[in-house]
Design an enzyme around this catalytic site. Structure first.
Site, short mmCIF file in Angstrom:
data_model
loop_
_atom_site.label_atom_id
_atom_site.label_comp_id
_atom_site.label_asym_id
_atom_site.label_seq_id
_atom_site.Cartn_x
_atom_site.Cartn_y
_atom_site.Cartn_z
N GLY A 57 0.86 -1.18 0.00
CA GLY A 57 0.00 0.00 0.00
C GLY A 57 0.90 1.22 0.00
O GLY A 57 1.92 1.27 0.69
N LYS A 58 0.54 2.23 -0.79
CA LYS A 58 1.43 3.38 -0.93
C LYS A 58 1.69 4.07 0.41
O LYS A 58 2.81 4.50 0.69
CB LYS A 58 0.85 4.38 -1.94
CG LYS A 58 0.73 3.83 -3.35
CD LYS A 58 0.33 4.89 -4.35
CE LYS A 58 1.51 5.76 -4.72
NZ LYS A 58 2.58 5.03 -5.41
N GLY A 59 0.66 4.18 1.24
CA GLY A 59 0.86 4.83 2.54
C GLY A 59 1.80 4.05 3.43
O GLY A 59 2.74 4.60 4.01
N GLY A 109 8.97 3.75 -6.73
CA GLY A 109 8.33 5.07 -6.71
C GLY A 109 8.02 5.53 -5.30
O GLY A 109 8.23 6.70 -4.95
N ASP A 110 7.53 4.62 -4.46
CA ASP A 110 7.24 4.97 -3.07
C ASP A 110 8.52 5.28 -2.30
O ASP A 110 8.54 6.19 -1.45
CB ASP A 110 6.49 3.83 -2.38
CG ASP A 110 5.08 3.65 -2.91
OD1 ASP A 110 4.52 4.63 -3.43
OD2 ASP A 110 4.54 2.53 -2.82
N GLY A 167 15.23 9.20 -14.81
CA GLY A 167 15.49 10.12 -13.72
C GLY A 167 14.22 10.81 -13.23
O GLY A 167 13.14 10.23 -13.22
#
Length: 387
Positions: free
Chosen positions: A116-118, A333-334, A305
Site C-alpha cells: 500500500g502506498k501509505g 516510486g514509493d 530520472g
C-alpha cells in the site's frame, strides 16, 4: 506523542547507533544518534539528531529531535513526517511476460507481501531513521496483523492506526514481468476506503498540525485528504501528495492545498489529459498542473530520472543513479517519494532532495518486493558518498 521523558519502566535501551557521512562536503556532514526505546505497552523509535559531543542523557531529557548547531535552518526540525494513506496485503505473482487480452498463463511463484502506498512510504521513512507516523485503516484480520507488525518492525509510530472490524484489510494483485522487472497492480480498497469519519478527530488533526511534513496519496477517500491538507495548510505545514492511487479525477480543491505534487508519467497523463511521451510533453503537462493550483510538480521518470518543476523557475533535473542490475521496480516510486520527503523535512535543498531520493530508489530496484527492498539510511549515504 509518545514521550520517553514521561514513561516509567523502560526495560532497556535496545540499541545505540552512531552514523556520520558527507554529501558534497557540506549538508550531509552531520552526525545522527538513534536511540531505540522499548516499553511493555508501547513501542516507539525516536531519532535524536545531535552533535557528537551531546550525551545520551541529554538527548533523553526531551521529546524533540535535536539538530547539530552547525547545520543550516531546517523545516520544523523537531517534528515528524506524518503519512496518511493506504495499507494493503499484496498478492504477488512472478511471470515471464504480461498476459495478452484473453490469454491464460501460469506461474510457479507467488507470495503475500505487505504494502500500500501509505504503508510503503511510512516504512521507508522509518528505515531512513526519521520519526514517522502512519495514519490509516486496516481490517481486524490476518493481513491487518501482518501490516501492523511490519510497520512496527520498521520503527513507524502507530498511535493513529485504526483497526476496523466491518471491512477487510485492503489488498492488491501485483504482477511482476521478469523480462524487464516492471510491474502491474490492481487495488481493492477494503478498509482503506471505509469508515473514515465525516470529520477527523482532534487527535489526528493535532498530529497533522504538528508535523514537519504531511505526505498524502490517493488510495484513501479524497475527503480525508482534503481535511488533512486544510489542517496542514492552516498550520503552515508543507503538504506533499503522491498522485498514485485510484484513477478518479483529482478535486481541484485538493490540488490547491498541495505544495508539491509527485507523480510518474502515467499519473501525470491521467491527471492532465495531456501526452507525457517526451520531456517537452511532460513540461507542458506540469505547467497544466500549475494552472490547476499546484506550484511545484515532481515527476518520476523511472530509468530517465526525475524532474522538479517550480512555477516561475527553471526546472531541476536529476539523472538516475545506477548501482546494479534491475531486479524489481515494485516500491521504487514509493521509496523515491518518501526519501524526497525525508530529505526535505531535514532541511536539504531541492537538488539534494532529488539526489537523496534517486540514491534510495537505485537501491530499492535491486531487491524483490516493496517493503523488503527499501534501503536503510546508511546504505543510501554510502551511495551518495560514492558519487
Amino acid at each position: 506523542m509518545y514521550n520517553p521523558s514521561n514513561i516509567h519502566g523502560i526495560n532497556k535501551i535496545l540499541n545505540y547507533l552512531l552514523r556520520s557521512s558527507t554529501f558534497g562536503q557540506k549538508e550531509w556532514n552531520q552526525s545522527t544518534k538513534a536511540i531505540f526505546f522499548n516499553h511493555r505497552t508501547k513501542n516507539a523509535r525516536h531519532i535524536l539528531h545531535s552533535p557528537f559531543s551531546n550525551n545520551i542523557s541529554a538527548a533523553m531529557s526531551t521529546n524533540t529531535i535535536r539538530q547539530p548547531a552547525e547545520t543550516k535552518e531546517v523545516i520544523n526540525p523537531s517534528k515528524p513526517l506524518v503519512v496518511i494513506g493506504s495499507a494493503n496485503a499484496e498478492i504477488y505473482f512472478e511471470i515471464d511476460k504480461l498476459p495478452k487480452l484473453g490469454e491464460t498463463i501460469s506461474t510457479n511463484s507467488s507470495q503475500i507481501l505487505v504494502g500500500g502506498k501509505g504503508v510503503n512510504q511510512a516504512a521507508c521513512g522509518g528505515k531512513l531513521c526519521y520519526p514517522t507516523y502512519f495514519i490509516g485503516h486496516i481490517g481486524d484480520d490476518t493481513n491487518g496483523k501482518l501490516i501492523k507488525e511490519a510497520l512496527m518492525s520498521n520503527g513507524v509510530l502507530l498511535d493513529y492506526l485504526n483497526i476496523v472490524s466491518s471491512a477487510p484489510t485492503g489488498h492488491a494483485l501485483m504482477v511482476l514481468d521478469q523480462s524487464d522487472g516492471k510491474n502491474s497492480i490492481i487495488n481493492v480498497g477494503g478498509a482503506n476506503m471505509c469508515l473514515w469519519p465525516k470529520e477527523l478527530s482532534n487527535d489526528i488533526l493535532e498530529v497533522v498540525k504538528n508535523a514537519g511534513i504531511v505526505l498524502l496519496q490517493r488510495e484513501i477517500p479524497d475527503s480525508v485528504n482534503i481535511q488533512v491538507a486544510k489542517a496542514a495548510r492552516n498550520a503552515g505545514v508543507p503538504v506533499l501528495m503522491d498522485a498514485g492511487g485510484m484513477e478518479r479525477p483529482t478535486p481541484v480543491e485538493l490540488l490547491c492545498l498541495v505544495d508539491i505534487l509527485i507523480s510518474n508519467e502515467t499519473e501525470l497523463k491521467n491527471l492532465t489529459g495531456m501526452p507525457t511521451d517526451s520531456y517537452e510533453d511532460i513540461s507542458q503537462a506540469a505547467a497544466k498542473c500549475q494552472e490547476m493550483g499546484v506550484k511545484k510538480v515532481l515527476v518520476k521518470r523511472g530509468e530517465k530520472g526525475s524532474v522538479l518543476y517550480v512555477e516561475g523557475e527553471e526546472a531541476i533535473r536529476q539523472l538516475p543513479i545506477s548501482t546494479g542490475n534491475i531486479l524489481d521496480t515494485t516500491g521504487a516510486g514509493d521509496t523515491f517519494t518518501a526519501a524526497f520527503a525525508v530529505a526535505l523535512v531535514e532541511g536539504k535543498s531541492e537538488e539534494e532532495c532529488l539526489t537523496f531520493a534517486a540514491a534510495a530508489a537505485s537501491l530499492c530496484i535491486q531487491v524483490q518486493g516493496a517493503m523488503p527492498s527499501m534501503p536503510e539510511r546508511k546504505a543510501v549515504l554510502n551511495v551518495l558518498q560514492s558519487l
